[in-house]
Design an enzyme around this catalytic site. Structure first.
Site, PDB file in Angstrom:
ATOM      1  N   ASN A  12      31.032 -46.924 -97.171  1.00 27.77           N
ATOM      2  CA  ASN A  12      32.181 -46.471 -97.948  1.00 27.77           C
ATOM      3  C   ASN A  12      31.930 -45.160 -98.688  1.00 27.77           C
ATOM      4  O   ASN A  12      32.878 -44.500 -99.089  1.00 27.77           O
ATOM      5  CB  ASN A  12      32.607 -47.562 -98.941  1.00 27.77           C
ATOM      6  CG  ASN A  12      31.451 -48.138 -99.704  1.00 27.77           C
ATOM      7  OD1 ASN A  12      30.469 -48.611 -99.126  1.00 27.77           O
ATOM      8  ND2 ASN A  12      31.517 -48.091-101.013  1.00 27.77           N
ATOM      9  N   CYS A  16      28.340 -43.509-111.833  1.00 24.00           N
ATOM     10  CA  CYS A  16      28.514 -42.902-113.162  1.00 24.00           C
ATOM     11  C   CYS A  16      29.803 -43.368-113.820  1.00 24.00           C
ATOM     12  O   CYS A  16      29.836 -43.650-115.011  1.00 24.00           O
ATOM     13  CB  CYS A  16      28.551 -41.388-113.060  1.00 24.00           C
ATOM     14  SG  CYS A  16      27.010 -40.694-112.483  1.00 24.00           S
ATOM     15  N   SER A  52      39.800 -55.878 -95.684  1.00 22.56           N
ATOM     16  CA  SER A  52      40.647 -55.861 -96.880  1.00 22.56           C
ATOM     17  C   SER A  52      41.917 -55.065 -96.622  1.00 22.56           C
ATOM     18  O   SER A  52      41.866 -53.962 -96.074  1.00 22.56           O
ATOM     19  CB  SER A  52      39.856 -55.234 -98.026  1.00 22.56           C
ATOM     20  OG  SER A  52      40.694 -55.104 -99.155  1.00 22.56           O
ATOM     21  N   GLN A  72      35.755 -50.742 -94.440  1.00 20.37           N
ATOM     22  CA  GLN A  72      36.103 -49.326 -94.231  1.00 20.37           C
ATOM     23  C   GLN A  72      36.436 -49.014 -92.778  1.00 20.37           C
ATOM     24  O   GLN A  72      37.017 -47.971 -92.487  1.00 20.37           O
ATOM     25  CB  GLN A  72      34.940 -48.419 -94.676  1.00 20.37           C
ATOM     26  CG  GLN A  72      34.705 -48.400 -96.171  1.00 20.37           C
ATOM     27  CD  GLN A  72      35.807 -47.685 -96.946  1.00 20.37           C
ATOM     28  OE1 GLN A  72      36.503 -46.821 -96.425  1.00 20.37           O
ATOM     29  NE2 GLN A  72      35.971 -48.054 -98.202  1.00 20.37           N
ATOM     30  N   THR A  89      47.354 -71.942-102.268  1.00 21.82           N
ATOM     31  CA  THR A  89      48.606 -71.601-101.586  1.00 21.82           C
ATOM     32  C   THR A  89      48.507 -70.186-101.036  1.00 21.82           C
ATOM     33  O   THR A  89      48.071 -69.271-101.731  1.00 21.82           O
ATOM     34  CB  THR A  89      49.783 -71.726-102.579  1.00 21.82           C
ATOM     35  OG1 THR A  89      49.817 -73.081-103.038  1.00 21.82           O
ATOM     36  CG2 THR A  89      51.101 -71.355-101.916  1.00 21.82           C
ATOM     37  N   GLY A 119      38.413 -58.054 -99.798  1.00 18.23           N
ATOM     38  CA  GLY A 119      37.137 -57.800 -99.133  1.00 18.23           C
ATOM     39  C   GLY A 119      35.959 -58.408 -99.887  1.00 18.23           C
ATOM     40  O   GLY A 119      35.047 -58.973 -99.274  1.00 18.23           O
ATOM     41  N   SER A 120      35.982 -58.323-101.209  1.00 21.54           N
ATOM     42  CA  SER A 120      34.853 -58.850-101.992  1.00 21.54           C
ATOM     43  C   SER A 120      34.718 -60.355-101.781  1.00 21.54           C
ATOM     44  O   SER A 120      33.604 -60.871-101.593  1.00 21.54           O
ATOM     45  CB  SER A 120      35.049 -58.571-103.483  1.00 21.54           C
ATOM     46  OG  SER A 120      35.117 -57.190-103.710  1.00 21.54           O
ATOM     47  N   HIS A 166      44.070 -53.432 -98.599  1.00 20.72           N
ATOM     48  CA  HIS A 166      44.417 -52.178 -99.291  1.00 20.72           C
ATOM     49  C   HIS A 166      43.602 -50.975 -98.821  1.00 20.72           C
ATOM     50  O   HIS A 166      43.811 -49.868 -99.297  1.00 20.72           O
ATOM     51  CB  HIS A 166      44.323 -52.353-100.814  1.00 20.72           C
ATOM     52  CG  HIS A 166      42.932 -52.415-101.372  1.00 20.72           C
ATOM     53  ND1 HIS A 166      42.376 -51.354-102.044  1.00 20.72           N
ATOM     54  CD2 HIS A 166      42.005 -53.390-101.370  1.00 20.72           C
ATOM     55  CE1 HIS A 166      41.153 -51.698-102.450  1.00 20.72           C
ATOM     56  NE2 HIS A 166      40.906 -52.917-102.052  1.00 20.72           N
TER      57      HIS A 166
HETATM   58  C1  LIG Z   1      36.545 -51.759-100.921  1.00 21.67           C
HETATM   59  C2  LIG Z   1      35.371 -52.378-100.270  1.00 21.67           C
HETATM   60  C3  LIG Z   1      35.053 -53.743-100.483  1.00 21.67           C
HETATM   61  C4  LIG Z   1      35.824 -54.598-101.458  1.00 21.67           C
HETATM   62  O1  LIG Z   1      37.113 -54.897-101.011  1.00 21.67           O
HETATM   63  P1  LIG Z   1      38.211 -55.432-102.082  1.00 21.67           P
HETATM   64  O2  LIG Z   1      39.371 -55.833-101.264  1.00 21.67           O
HETATM   65  O3  LIG Z   1      38.499 -54.275-102.986  1.00 21.67           O
HETATM   66  O4  LIG Z   1      37.583 -56.579-102.800  1.00 21.67           O
HETATM   67  C5  LIG Z   1      33.975 -54.273 -99.813  1.00 21.67           C
HETATM   68  N1  LIG Z   1      33.242 -53.532 -98.950  1.00 21.67           N
HETATM   69  C6  LIG Z   1      33.513 -52.231 -98.719  1.00 21.67           C
HETATM   70  C7  LIG Z   1      32.681 -51.475 -97.740  1.00 21.67           C
HETATM   71  C8  LIG Z   1      34.581 -51.615 -99.365  1.00 21.67           C
HETATM   72  O5  LIG Z   1      34.826 -50.332 -99.145  1.00 21.67           O
END
Ligand SMILES: *Cc1c(COP(=O)(O)O)cnc(C)c1O
Length: 397
Positions: free
Chosen positions: A152, A326, A200, A180, A238, A72-73, A202
C-alpha cells in the site's frame, strides 16, 4: 470552491455514484433482514447472493467461498487468528513479511504473545519478497504464509504465483492481503494457489466498512465473530446489505474496465514521475519500477521533511500521503521504507501519490510544478542541504 486534486486513493477512494445509486433502495425499500422467512426479505437475500456471485466470479472462486466482513482489517485479523487456532495443533509457526499492513503485523504480534512464532521476511531494495529466504524459513511446524499481493505504500506487486506454488508444494496454507490489488490487477485464486484472500470495498470505489475474506473450500477455519448463523455460520451478524450491494456493484464496474483504467493511470503516473525526476534533483523512486500498481508513485526527496511537504501540498489543494507513521503521532519513519533499506533521513522525505482514473494531465502538470516549487523552497531553508551544497559544489547528482 477551492480546487481539490485527490491523490490518496491508496488511503480510500471516492464511492462511485452508480454504487451509491445501487445501494439506496436497500436502506428504505428492501430493508428486510436476509435471514427472515417472509417473502419481503427475498429481495435482500437475492441482492446479497448476486454480489457474492459477482465477486466470486472476478477471482475464479466459488460463490460459497466468499465471506463478507466489515472491511480489510477484519478479513486480515480473521485469516490469521482463525488459522492459528484451527491449525495450532499441527504447528505454531507463521511466515509473513516486514512490509505488511498493520492489520497483519499487529495481528502477528498478538499471536506471538499467545505462543506463536512469526518469521518476518526481508524484502529487496524494490520491496520484493526474497523467494529463497521464504523457502529457507519454512519449517515442519509452519502452518501459514501470509504475503500481501501489493504494497500500500510503495505499490510493489509481490511474486504471488511463485509464493503460492511454494506454499502448495509444502502443504502450507497461503493467505494474501489483496486490499490494494483486487479489481486493480487480475487475480485468479486457482492459478495462484491462494487459499485465503482479503479485500476491502473502499479501496475500489465501493463503500467503507465492507470487505470479504475468500476461504478456499476445505480450509478449516473458525468463526471470528460469534453469534447468528450468517455467512454459513462463519461470520455472525446481520448482513450489511446496502454495503454488500454497493461492493458488488463496485467490483462489477471495476472489473469491466480494469485494463483501460490501468493503462490510463499508468500513463498519467509515468508522466508525473518523469516530470518530477527530470525537474527535481536529489529525488528517487521507492518501490519496483516494473512490478508495480498502475496508480502508485512514491518519491523520496533528499534534505526535506515529508510532513512539511504534505502541509504545503495541502495548502495548494493537493491530497497526498507521506507513507510514514508520522501522522499517527509517531516520529518513526515508515516500516516499509526502512525495510527497503532507506536511511531514516531519506525515508522521512517521502511522498506517496496514488491516482484514480479521474485525474488529468493538467492536474499532473500542476502537481509537478507545486512539488518542484515546494521542495525547492523547503531545501532553501534546510541546513543539511546548504551544508551539502557547500561541500559538493552544487552540482546536480
Ligand atoms: C486499507 C488496507 C487495509 C485495511 O482495510 P480496511 O477496510 O480499511 O480495514 C488492509 N491492508 C491493506 C494493504 C490496505 O491498504
Amino acid at each position: 470552491m477551492k480546487q481539490l486534486i485527490y491523490l490518496d486513493n491508496a488511503a480510500t477512494t471516492k464511492t462511485r455514484p452508480e454504487v451509491v445509486e445501487a445501494m439506496l433502495p436497500y436502506f428504505t425499500e428492501y430493508y428486510g433482514n436476509p435471514s427472515s422467512v417472509y417473502d419481503f426479505s427475498t429481495e435482500s437475500k437475492k441482492a446479497v447472493n448476486h454480489a457474492r456471485e459477482t465477486i466470486a466470479r472476478s477471482l475464479g472462486a466459488k460463490t460459497n467461498e466468499i465471506y463478507f466482513t466489515a472491511g480489510g482489517s477484519e478479513a486480515d485479523n480473521w485469516a490469521l487468528v482463525a488459522t492459528a487456532e484451527a491449525y495450532g495443533n499441527k504447528g505454531k509457526h507463521i511466515i509473513t513479511t516486514k512490509i505488511e499492513h498493520h492489520a497483519i503485523l499487529h495481528t502477528c504480534q498478538y499471536l506471538e504473545k499467545r505462543g506463536y512464532e512469526v518469521t518476518y521476511l526481508d524484502v529487496d531494495e524494490n520491496g520484493v519478497v526474497k523467494l529463497d529466504e521464504l523457502k529457507k524459513s519454512i519449517r515442519p511446524d509452519t502452518i501459514l504464509i501470509s504475503v500481501m499481493f501489493a504494497n500500500n505504500e510503495i505499490g510493489t506487486i509481490e511474486p504471488i504465483k511463485e509464493i503460492g506454488a511454494i506454499a502448495r508444494e509444502h502443504g502450507i496454507l497461503f493467505h494474501t492481503d489483496a486490499v490494494q490489488a483486487f479489481a486493480h490487477v487480475p487475480i485468479d485464486v486457482d492459478a495462484y494457489n491462494i487459499d485465503m484472500l482479503s479485500s476491502s470495498g473502499h479501496k475500489l470505489n465501493g463503500p467503507k466498512g465492507i470487505g470479504f475474506l475468500y476461504i478456499r473450500t476445505g480450509v478449516k477455519i473458525r468463526s471470528f465473530i460469534h453469534g447468528g448463523a450468517q455467512e454459513r455460520k462463519r461470520r455472525a451478524g446481520t448482513e450489511n446489505v446496502p454495503g454488500i450491494v454497493g461492493y458488488g456493484r463496485a467490483v462489477e464496474l471495476a472489473m469491466a474496465n480494469m485494463e483501460e483504467r490501468a493503462a490510463r493511470e499508468t500513463k498519467l503516473r509515468d508522466y508525473l514521475m518523469k516530470r518530477v525526476m527530470d525537474e527535481v534533483p536529489f529525488t528517487r523512486i521507492n518501490g519496483s519500477r516494473t512490478s508495480r500498481l498502475p496508480n502508485n508513485v512514491n518519491f523520496a526527496f533528499q534534505f526535506i521533511e515529508g510532513e512539511s511537504l504534505l502541509i504545503k501540498l495541502d495548502m495548494a489543494g493537493i491530497c497526498g500521503s507521506s507513507g510514514s507513521a508520522c501522522t499517527s503521532g509517531s516520529l518513526d519513519p515508515s516500516h516499509v521504507l526502512l525495510a527497503i533499506g532507506l536511511p531514516h533521513e531519506i525515508a522521512h522525505g517521502s511522498l506517496r501519490l496514488t491516482l484514480s482514473e479521474e485525474n488529468t494531465q493538467e492536474e499532473m502538470d500542476y502537481v509537478a510544478e507545486q512539488i518542484k516549487d515546494i521542495v525547492g523552497y523547503l531545501r532553501s531553508m534546510s541546513p543539511l542541504y546548504e551544508d551539502y551544497m557547500k561541500h559538493n559544489g552544487g552540482g546536480k547528482k
